[in-house]
Design an enzyme around this catalytic site. Structure first.
Site, mmCIF file in Angstrom:
data_model
loop_
_atom_site.group_PDB
_atom_site.id
_atom_site.type_symbol
_atom_site.label_atom_id
_atom_site.label_comp_id
_atom_site.label_asym_id
_atom_site.label_seq_id
_atom_site.Cartn_x
_atom_site.Cartn_y
_atom_site.Cartn_z
ATOM 1 N N HIS A 182 0.604 -9.965 13.470
ATOM 2 C CA HIS A 182 0.873 -8.683 12.831
ATOM 3 C C HIS A 182 -0.074 -8.442 11.659
ATOM 4 C CE1 HIS A 182 3.080 -5.268 11.211
ATOM 5 N NE2 HIS A 182 2.983 -5.838 10.031
ATOM 6 N N SER A 194 -2.529 1.209 10.846
ATOM 7 C CA SER A 194 -2.582 2.201 9.778
ATOM 8 C C SER A 194 -2.261 3.590 10.295
ATOM 9 C CB SER A 194 -3.982 2.243 9.156
ATOM 10 O OG SER A 194 -4.336 0.993 8.656
ATOM 11 N N GLU A 224 -9.001 2.950 9.565
ATOM 12 C CA GLU A 224 -9.421 3.145 8.171
ATOM 13 C C GLU A 224 -9.709 1.799 7.524
ATOM 14 O OE1 GLU A 224 -7.564 2.416 5.291
ATOM 15 O OE2 GLU A 224 -5.569 1.995 6.071
ATOM 16 N N ALA A 279 -14.593 28.305 -3.137
ATOM 17 C CA ALA A 279 -13.913 27.156 -3.735
ATOM 18 C C ALA A 279 -12.820 26.681 -2.788
ATOM 19 C CB ALA A 279 -13.310 27.547 -5.081
ATOM 20 N N GLY A 280 -12.111 25.647 -3.221
ATOM 21 C CA GLY A 280 -11.019 25.160 -2.378
ATOM 22 C C GLY A 280 -11.071 23.658 -2.261
ATOM 23 N N GLN A 322 -7.236 -3.849 0.409
ATOM 24 C CA GLN A 322 -5.863 -4.064 -0.050
ATOM 25 C C GLN A 322 -5.378 -5.455 0.323
ATOM 26 O OE1 GLN A 322 -4.590 -0.556 1.893
ATOM 27 N NE2 GLN A 322 -4.436 0.650 0.014
ATOM 28 N N THR A 344 0.872 -1.163 0.000
ATOM 29 C CA THR A 344 0.000 0.000 0.000
ATOM 30 C C THR A 344 0.911 1.215 0.000
ATOM 31 O OG1 THR A 344 -0.067 0.427 2.364
ATOM 32 C CG2 THR A 344 -1.518 -1.290 1.519
ATOM 33 N N CYS A 345 0.337 2.417 -0.014
ATOM 34 C CA CYS A 345 1.223 3.579 -0.037
ATOM 35 C C CYS A 345 1.942 3.747 1.293
ATOM 36 C CB CYS A 345 0.469 4.851 -0.412
ATOM 37 S SG CYS A 345 -1.070 5.054 0.460
ATOM 38 N N ASN A 346 1.480 3.046 2.320
ATOM 39 C CA ASN A 346 2.128 3.196 3.615
ATOM 40 C C ASN A 346 2.901 1.975 4.076
ATOM 41 O OD1 ASN A 346 1.395 5.825 4.101
ATOM 42 N ND2 ASN A 346 -0.609 5.235 4.921
#
Lengths: 272, 424
Positions: free
Chosen positions: B96, B106, B111, B187-188, B117, B49-51
């Site tokens: 683990h 996480s 999350e 906006a933003g 994943q 994953t990205c982490n």
């Protein structure tokens, strides 16, 4: 006696349902709506058997105020389960079942009404009058419970606290609209019941209005809910103000139904 | 049949190191094949994953193979990467992975993306042929543990971001978000994210108003909505249920009186105002109106922070679930590893029993058929009783992690491997 035992069992089932509903509201664990419904329906069945047994044993259902409470409690549970089935509102149970238990307790331990059939109590019209009025009360009681739900959720939202309770309670809009629907359905029924009472009175006693306190309070109750509907439809009174009006309506129902029924005030709603 | 998990995560390595071990959809298959090819490795699954990147492998050489594989793939020197890697074996590796699936490891605790994943990692490994019975069951169980943790505890509950929080609040106000109309002032990024959360939740029409009309049009297009002219702000508010304030105005652009008027026109239908602008776009007094619910950026952040705290308090309950699941899995794994040994032991002893019984019976020819049967029964029940304890102990070797030792010991004591090739 058989009917007391059956009503007692129904009481236990309702107590269970109310307890689970309360736990569902407050606990972090996943809510179990099915259990509340199951206990509610079981209680309803037992309750019905108890009422039938009561009639079979010769006790009147409409003899005195305390006896009618048994019927009112049954109607309350039935209507609540119907509302839940149609509109999905299980958390209301936490507020409804305490009322049901109070009513049923009154029916079980309250003093008996007249044992013999008093002549003036006879008549199909009387039965219809009482049934319709009780149905009206039931709708108003449920609307009161919705108002309580509304006020609780509204308070939490305004205080900006998203707690567990806030997640389990339905939205303010749902609570508000369900209350309105209940009153909208119950009010005509209640009105019809009162009118039939007036007609019956004129047939049996020759007068339309007897001027006893219970009658006066009935019309006051009627006026409160008429005001609720008017304010809502005509001037867009939604939310907190209409919820408060429902609280007033509840007080009126309690006084009209219970207090006036119990106090020794002369008039033709006295049966002893 | 060693089970190991080797890898790194956001807890042990910065992004510059983690990105060297990322496996995209193309390179994942290659990576699995590479690791699977190495000697002494029977099963592999890669969780990326990205982490985090973690390599799970089963085999006698699983540990060194997985470590060298990761070092090779990263392109870094061994002593540059090693400090960031963590190694878990057998029961620890199982626990683990279960913790990871439950969302406890996480970056944002609780999350739920990690659950998907984990499932996809197994699917990829199955497709490539790298996953075998042990890892297949491990990852399926991990997914179940993750689901269970989220159902039975509050680990996945609450708002994870400002946008998520807004959607939850909207549900507490309106119940069903279907058909609700949304008005964005300004906006933003935050406004856009919040709007997307609400749209995902069911909100339909989106209206955007901005002093610079072209920017309103831009944002409206991105969200599939309509731009409205800035001076028509109030009449747009009359039609909408949710308002997001995100302009750069230096003062409030929405006053209490104007909202009071809007509410009259709307016949008091509930109105939800989300003010994420700083300085605030909506006068705080607006929140005192009946049926108007106003939340500014601080209110929303406070809810998100409180929810995050609540979730971390749930970690204890999750740990209990993880430990229970680990024990169950390890028992299965242990009995799997012990099964061949148990069978071999029985086979060997049974061979001895049969041989000796036959020899003895030949010398006891004078016995009646009944007595011969009694002798045979005696030897059989003796054997069963003797085998009972070692069988149970082999199956229960998971506790104290001495399962391997027990298997090893039994094989050696009873000479199960004499004359056979070593079992891997």
């Amino acid at each position: 006696m058989a009917w007391e035992a059956l009503l007692g069992l129904a009481f236990v089932a309702y107590a269970g349902a109310g307890g689970v509903a309360l736990r569902n509201l407050l606990s972090d664990r996943p809510p179990r709506a099915g259990l509340v419904r199951g206990l509610g329906w079981s209680g309803l069945g037992l309750h019905l058997l108890g009422l039938v047994a009561q009639v079979a044993a010769g006790r009147l259902l409409f003899g005195g105020v305390f006896e009618t409470m048994g019927v009112t409690a049954w109607l309350l549970v039935a209507t609540y389960l119907l509302v839940d089935w149609r509109w999905g509102f299980p958390s209301l149970g936490a507020f409804v079942f305490p009322l049901v238990l109070a009513l049923l307790l009154g029916a079980l331990v309250g003093p008996q009404g007249p044992v013999e059939r008093v002549r003036s109590l006879n008549g199909l019209w009387l039965g219809i009058h009482v049934s319709l009025v009780l149905l009206g009360y039931v709708a108003f009681l449920l609307a009161f419970c919705c108002a309580l739900v509304y006020l609780a959720q509204n308070r939490l939202l305004k205080a900006k606290r998203l707690t567990t309770l806030s997640r389990h309670l339905p939205s303010v809009q749902t609570a508000d609209e369900t209350a309105y629907r209940l009153v909208a359905l119950g009010f005509p029924v209640f009105t019809l019941g009162l009118l039939i009472g007036v007609v019956w009175a004129s047939l049996t006693r020759g007068q339309y209005f007897g001027g006893d306190a219970k009658e006066a309070w009935s019309w006051l109750t009627w006026a409160v809910f008429a005001a609720y509907l008017h304010m809502r439809l005509a001037t867009g009174w939604k939310g907190r103000r209409s919820a408060m009006l429902l609280l007033v309506g509840f007080a009126c129902v309690v006084i009209t139904y219970l207090v006036m029924g119990v106090l020794p005030i002369p008039g033709w709603h006295r049966f002893a | 049949m060693h089970l190991v998990g080797v890898g790194l995560s956001h807890k042990t390595a910065p992004v510059e190191v983690r990105e060297r071990l990322s496996f995209g959809p193309g390179s994942l298959g290659e990576g699995l094949a590479d690791l699977h090819r190495r000697p002494g490795v029977q099963e592999v699954v890669l969780l990326c994953t990205c982490n985090r990147t973690e390599a799970y492998a089963v085999g006698a050489e699983a540990e060194p193979a997985a470590t060298t594989f990761l070092i090779a793939h990263s392109g870094l020197a061994a002593d540059a990467l090693s400090p960031h890697l963590y190694l878990r074996t057998n029961q620890e590796a199982v626990a683990h992975l279960f913790r990871v699936a439950a969302g406890v490891d996480s970056m944002v605790v609780g999350e739920s993306e990690i659950l998907g994943q984990v499932k996809r990692a197994l699917e990829a490994a199955l497709a490539q042929g790298g996953a075998g019975p042990v890892l297949d069951r491990l990852f399926r169980t991990a997914a179940a543990v993750g689901k269970r943790a989220r159902t039975e505890t509050g680990i996945g509950r609450g708002a994870f971001s400002v946008g998520h929080c807004a959607a939850e609040l909207a549900r507490s106000i309106f119940g069903d978000l279907n058909g609700r109309r949304l008005l964005i002032l300004g906006a933003g990024e935050t406004a856009e994210l919040t709007a997307r959360h609400l749209v995902t939740g069911g909100a339909t029409s989106v209206f955007v108003a901005n002093r610079t009309h072209t920017r309103a049009v831009e944002l409206a297009e991105q969200l599939g909505g309509r731009a409205v002219h800035y001076d028509e702000l109030l009449s747009a508010m009359e039609k909408c249920d949710i308002v997001i304030g995100a302009t750069a105005a230096p003062h409030a652009v929405v006053t209490r009186d104007s909202v009071a008027q809007v509410m009259r026109v709307r016949r008091n239908r509930p109105l939800f105002c989300i003010d994420i602008a700083v300085p605030r776009d909506i006068e705080p007094a607006v929140g005192t109106l009946n049926n108007v619910y106003l939340y500014d950026i601080d209110d929303l952040s406070a809810v998100v922070a409180e929810d995050a705290q609540q979730r971390s308090r749930e970690a204890e309950k999750v740990e209990a679930i993880v430990l229970e699941a680990t024990a169950k899995f390890s028992a299965w794994h242990q009995s799997l590893r012990a099964a061949p040994t148990i069978a071999a032991l029985r086979q060997k002893l049974e061979g001895i029993r049969a041989g000796e019984t036959e020899r003895a019976l030949r010398r006891l020819e004078h016995l009646s058929a009944q007595d011969r049967e009694a002798v045979v029964n005696l030897t059989t029940s003796l054997l069963n009783k003797i085998l009972h304890s070692p069988t149970v102990e082999l199956k229960n070797g998971l506790s104290a992690g001495d399962g391997e030792v027990r298997i090893e010991t039994v094989r050696r004591l009873f000479g199960l491997d004499e004359g056979e090739t070593e079992e891997t």
